[in-house]
Design a protein around this motif. Structure first.
Motif, PDB file in Angstrom:
ATOM      1  N   TYR A 112       0.812  -1.222   0.000  1.00  0.00           N
ATOM      2  CA  TYR A 112       0.000   0.000   0.000  1.00  0.00           C
ATOM      3  C   TYR A 112       0.845   1.271   0.000  1.00  0.00           C
ATOM      4  O   TYR A 112       0.385   2.328   0.432  1.00  0.00           O
ATOM      5  N   SER A 113       2.058   1.176  -0.503  1.00  0.00           N
ATOM      6  CA  SER A 113       2.936   2.339  -0.536  1.00  0.00           C
ATOM      7  C   SER A 113       3.198   2.721  -1.990  1.00  0.00           C
ATOM      8  O   SER A 113       2.316   2.560  -2.832  1.00  0.00           O
ATOM      9  N   TYR A 114       4.411   3.201  -2.288  1.00  0.00           N
ATOM     10  CA  TYR A 114       4.726   3.647  -3.641  1.00  0.00           C
ATOM     11  C   TYR A 114       5.234   2.452  -4.455  1.00  0.00           C
ATOM     12  O   TYR A 114       6.442   2.229  -4.577  1.00  0.00           O
ATOM     13  N   GLU A 124       7.872  -6.180  -8.217  1.00  0.00           N
ATOM     14  CA  GLU A 124       6.604  -6.638  -8.802  1.00  0.00           C
ATOM     15  C   GLU A 124       5.461  -6.566  -7.781  1.00  0.00           C
ATOM     16  O   GLU A 124       4.695  -7.514  -7.597  1.00  0.00           O
ATOM     17  N   ILE A 125       5.363  -5.433  -7.124  1.00  0.00           N
ATOM     18  CA  ILE A 125       4.319  -5.208  -6.129  1.00  0.00           C
ATOM     19  C   ILE A 125       3.049  -4.711  -6.815  1.00  0.00           C
ATOM     20  O   ILE A 125       3.088  -3.810  -7.643  1.00  0.00           O
ATOM     21  N   VAL A 126       1.924  -5.300  -6.458  1.00  0.00           N
ATOM     22  CA  VAL A 126       0.607  -4.820  -6.882  1.00  0.00           C
ATOM     23  C   VAL A 126      -0.202  -4.596  -5.607  1.00  0.00           C
ATOM     24  O   VAL A 126      -0.445  -5.532  -4.840  1.00  0.00           O
ATOM     25  N   ASN A 127      -0.575  -3.354  -5.345  1.00  0.00           N
ATOM     26  CA  ASN A 127      -1.329  -3.038  -4.137  1.00  0.00           C
ATOM     27  C   ASN A 127      -2.804  -3.346  -4.330  1.00  0.00           C
ATOM     28  O   ASN A 127      -3.457  -2.801  -5.225  1.00  0.00           O
ATOM     29  N   ALA A 128      -3.321  -4.211  -3.499  1.00  0.00           N
ATOM     30  CA  ALA A 128      -4.716  -4.625  -3.610  1.00  0.00           C
ATOM     31  C   ALA A 128      -5.657  -3.525  -3.143  1.00  0.00           C
ATOM     32  O   ALA A 128      -5.358  -2.787  -2.198  1.00  0.00           O
ATOM     33  N   ASP A 129      -6.800  -3.422  -3.785  1.00  0.00           N
ATOM     34  CA  ASP A 129      -7.858  -2.503  -3.369  1.00  0.00           C
ATOM     35  C   ASP A 129      -9.077  -3.270  -2.880  1.00  0.00           C
ATOM     36  O   ASP A 129     -10.173  -2.719  -2.791  1.00  0.00           O
ATOM     37  N   ARG A 130      -8.876  -4.540  -2.585  1.00  0.00           N
ATOM     38  CA  ARG A 130      -9.947  -5.356  -2.032  1.00  0.00           C
ATOM     39  C   ARG A 130      -9.352  -6.374  -1.066  1.00  0.00           C
ATOM     40  O   ARG A 130      -8.144  -6.663  -1.109  1.00  0.00           O
ATOM     41  N   ILE A 131     -10.176  -6.917  -0.219  1.00  0.00           N
ATOM     42  CA  ILE A 131      -9.732  -7.961   0.690  1.00  0.00           C
ATOM     43  C   ILE A 131      -9.544  -9.259  -0.105  1.00  0.00           C
ATOM     44  O   ILE A 131     -10.404  -9.632  -0.905  1.00  0.00           O
ATOM     45  N   LEU A 132      -8.429  -9.929   0.115  1.00  0.00           N
ATOM     46  CA  LEU A 132      -8.109 -11.161  -0.598  1.00  0.00           C
ATOM     47  C   LEU A 132      -8.302 -12.350   0.351  1.00  0.00           C
ATOM     48  O   LEU A 132      -7.457 -12.607   1.210  1.00  0.00           O
ATOM     49  N   MET A 227       8.129   5.899   2.869  1.00  0.00           N
ATOM     50  CA  MET A 227       7.441   4.686   2.450  1.00  0.00           C
ATOM     51  C   MET A 227       6.462   4.193   3.515  1.00  0.00           C
ATOM     52  O   MET A 227       5.342   3.780   3.199  1.00  0.00           O
ATOM     53  N   GLU A 228       6.861   4.248   4.787  1.00  0.00           N
ATOM     54  CA  GLU A 228       5.978   3.745   5.831  1.00  0.00           C
ATOM     55  C   GLU A 228       4.795   4.674   6.059  1.00  0.00           C
ATOM     56  O   GLU A 228       3.674   4.212   6.316  1.00  0.00           O
ATOM     57  N   ARG A 229       5.021   5.975   5.951  1.00  0.00           N
ATOM     58  CA  ARG A 229       3.905   6.928   6.062  1.00  0.00           C
ATOM     59  C   ARG A 229       2.867   6.650   4.980  1.00  0.00           C
ATOM     60  O   ARG A 229       1.657   6.602   5.251  1.00  0.00           O
ATOM     61  N   LYS A 230       3.328   6.439   3.742  1.00  0.00           N
ATOM     62  CA  LYS A 230       2.405   6.141   2.649  1.00  0.00           C
ATOM     63  C   LYS A 230       1.669   4.829   2.913  1.00  0.00           C
ATOM     64  O   LYS A 230       0.474   4.698   2.609  1.00  0.00           O
ATOM     65  N   MET A 231       2.359   3.860   3.487  1.00  0.00           N
ATOM     66  CA  MET A 231       1.732   2.577   3.797  1.00  0.00           C
ATOM     67  C   MET A 231       0.602   2.758   4.803  1.00  0.00           C
ATOM     68  O   MET A 231      -0.507   2.220   4.616  1.00  0.00           O
ATOM     69  N   LEU A 232       0.858   3.491   5.871  1.00  0.00           N
ATOM     70  CA  LEU A 232      -0.184   3.729   6.873  1.00  0.00           C
ATOM     71  C   LEU A 232      -1.383   4.445   6.270  1.00  0.00           C
ATOM     72  O   LEU A 232      -2.539   4.084   6.536  1.00  0.00           O
ATOM     73  N   LEU A 233      -1.116   5.452   5.450  1.00  0.00           N
ATOM     74  CA  LEU A 233      -2.216   6.182   4.815  1.00  0.00           C
ATOM     75  C   LEU A 233      -2.950   5.308   3.804  1.00  0.00           C
ATOM     76  O   LEU A 233      -4.162   5.450   3.613  1.00  0.00           O
ATOM     77  N   GLY A 234      -2.215   4.388   3.159  1.00  0.00           N
ATOM     78  CA  GLY A 234      -2.848   3.466   2.215  1.00  0.00           C
ATOM     79  C   GLY A 234      -3.805   2.512   2.909  1.00  0.00           C
ATOM     80  O   GLY A 234      -4.896   2.226   2.405  1.00  0.00           O
ATOM     81  N   ILE A 235      -3.402   1.996   4.069  1.00  0.00           N
ATOM     82  CA  ILE A 235      -4.290   1.125   4.841  1.00  0.00           C
ATOM     83  C   ILE A 235      -5.501   1.920   5.331  1.00  0.00           C
ATOM     84  O   ILE A 235      -6.647   1.442   5.258  1.00  0.00           O
ATOM     85  N   LYS A 236      -5.263   3.112   5.815  1.00  0.00           N
ATOM     86  CA  LYS A 236      -6.351   3.976   6.311  1.00  0.00           C
ATOM     87  C   LYS A 236      -7.372   4.240   5.199  1.00  0.00           C
ATOM     88  O   LYS A 236      -8.584   4.067   5.401  1.00  0.00           O
ATOM     89  N   GLU A 237      -6.887   4.628   4.029  1.00  0.00           N
ATOM     90  CA  GLU A 237      -7.794   4.942   2.916  1.00  0.00           C
ATOM     91  C   GLU A 237      -8.654   3.737   2.542  1.00  0.00           C
ATOM     92  O   GLU A 237      -9.868   3.846   2.365  1.00  0.00           O
ATOM     93  N   ARG A 238      -8.037   2.577   2.424  1.00  0.00           N
ATOM     94  CA  ARG A 238      -8.764   1.386   2.004  1.00  0.00           C
ATOM     95  C   ARG A 238      -9.775   0.934   3.054  1.00  0.00           C
ATOM     96  O   ARG A 238     -10.915   0.576   2.727  1.00  0.00           O
ATOM     97  N   ALA A 239      -9.359   0.933   4.303  1.00  0.00           N
ATOM     98  CA  ALA A 239     -10.265   0.479   5.364  1.00  0.00           C
ATOM     99  C   ALA A 239     -11.456   1.436   5.531  1.00  0.00           C
ATOM    100  O   ALA A 239     -12.596   0.991   5.710  1.00  0.00           O
ATOM    101  N   GLU A 240     -11.204   2.732   5.451  1.00  0.00           N
ATOM    102  CA  GLU A 240     -12.277   3.704   5.606  1.00  0.00           C
ATOM    103  C   GLU A 240     -13.253   3.637   4.441  1.00  0.00           C
ATOM    104  O   GLU A 240     -14.474   3.723   4.629  1.00  0.00           O
ATOM    105  N   ARG A 241     -12.721   3.477   3.229  1.00  0.00           N
ATOM    106  CA  ARG A 241     -13.605   3.380   2.057  1.00  0.00           C
ATOM    107  C   ARG A 241     -14.498   2.156   2.144  1.00  0.00           C
ATOM    108  O   ARG A 241     -15.706   2.237   1.897  1.00  0.00           O
ATOM    109  N   ARG A 242     -13.908   1.033   2.517  1.00  0.00           N
ATOM    110  CA  ARG A 242     -14.706  -0.186   2.631  1.00  0.00           C
ATOM    111  C   ARG A 242     -15.724  -0.089   3.766  1.00  0.00           C
ATOM    112  O   ARG A 242     -16.854  -0.586   3.651  1.00  0.00           O
ATOM    113  N   SER A 243     -15.343   0.548   4.850  1.00  0.00           N
ATOM    114  CA  SER A 243     -16.257   0.709   5.969  1.00  0.00           C
ATOM    115  C   SER A 243     -17.460   1.592   5.607  1.00  0.00           C
ATOM    116  O   SER A 243     -18.600   1.294   5.981  1.00  0.00           O
TER     117      SER A 243
END
Length: 245
Positions: A112-114, A124-132, A227-243
């Protein structure tokens, strides 16, 4: 994202050679690498870096109390030479944040970062936008890859040293590395704490028993933060959107 100095499967390379030819992602930086810094140069590097950036990136988003408190398996690195504690508040319940966290990794949910930056090094990272669903069953003792298995001699992976479902995920040294007096272990801990029924605090901590050679230390600290800041914000964005949905 993190260093933690002894969770690569075969800690054989020095940091300098790893960075020159093999760096797959910031998340791989110190898991088990051989580091031999000169004390005077190391001290100078730390002082210069601290003077330029100050302490705030190491506790971005975290309160002073969170930065000082004990987190799961901190005891694996009782006297860290490096520690960062970062945090974010997520407007979603713990049970809706945990699935995003437990599926992290290459070939899993990503970090969930850059990813464009990680992929410059063949991650070869692909950041998921759904729960797997297929990646929700991580267990202590499992390994999580940072890059494809056929790259970097299969060494770029991190060990699940501890896991409490819905509460904490910790990457760190294997039992063998914990018993090795010559090892310099490190941990990367993620902790979820409910604030109320619909709000969660996500805290992430890095503790390292040994650091990089000075030139690379000065690069590591800001890269780790970005990188870690972006990761935290990436988790936050995804969890809030799904919620919300």
């Amino acid at each position: 994202y993190t260093p933690a100095s002894s969770a690569l499967s075969k800690p054989t390379k020095t940091l300098s050679s790893f960075i020159r030819g093999n760096l797959p992602s910031t998340a791989s930086k110190a898991f088990g690498l051989s580091l031999d810094a000169q004390p005077a140069a190391f001290t100078a590097a730390v002082a210069i870096t601290a003077w330029i950036v100050g302490p705030w990136p190491r506790r971005w988003g975290a309160t002073r109390k969170e930065a000082k408190r004990q987190l799961p398996v901190d005891e694996l690195v009782p006297n860290p030479r490096y520690q960062s504690t970062r945090a974010v508040t997520i407007e979603a319940p713990v049970e809706e944040v945990w699935p995003w966290l437990v599926q992290i990794g290459q070939g899993r949910g990503g970090f969930y970062s850059y990813s464009w930056l990680e992929n410059l090094f063949g991650a070869e990272i692909v950041n998921a936008d759904r729960i797997l669903p297929e990646h929700q069953n991580l267990q202590p003792g499992d390994w999580v890859r940072l890059v494809p298995e056929d790259r970097y001699e299969g060494q770029a992976k991190i060990y699940v040293a501890g896991l409490v479902p819905g509460r904490a995920l910790v990457f760190g040294p294997t039992p063998e590395q914990q018993r090795d007096p010559k090892a310099h272990p490190g941990v990367w801990s993620f902790v979820l704490e409910p604030i109320d029924a619909g709000t969660t605090r996500l805290i992430v901590r890095t503790r390292m028993g040994r650091l990089f050679e000075p030139p690379f230390y000065m690069l590591f600290d800001p890269i780790h933060f970005v990188m870690e800041r972006k990761m935290l914000l990436g988790i936050k964005e995804r969890a809030e959107r799904r919620s919300r949905n």
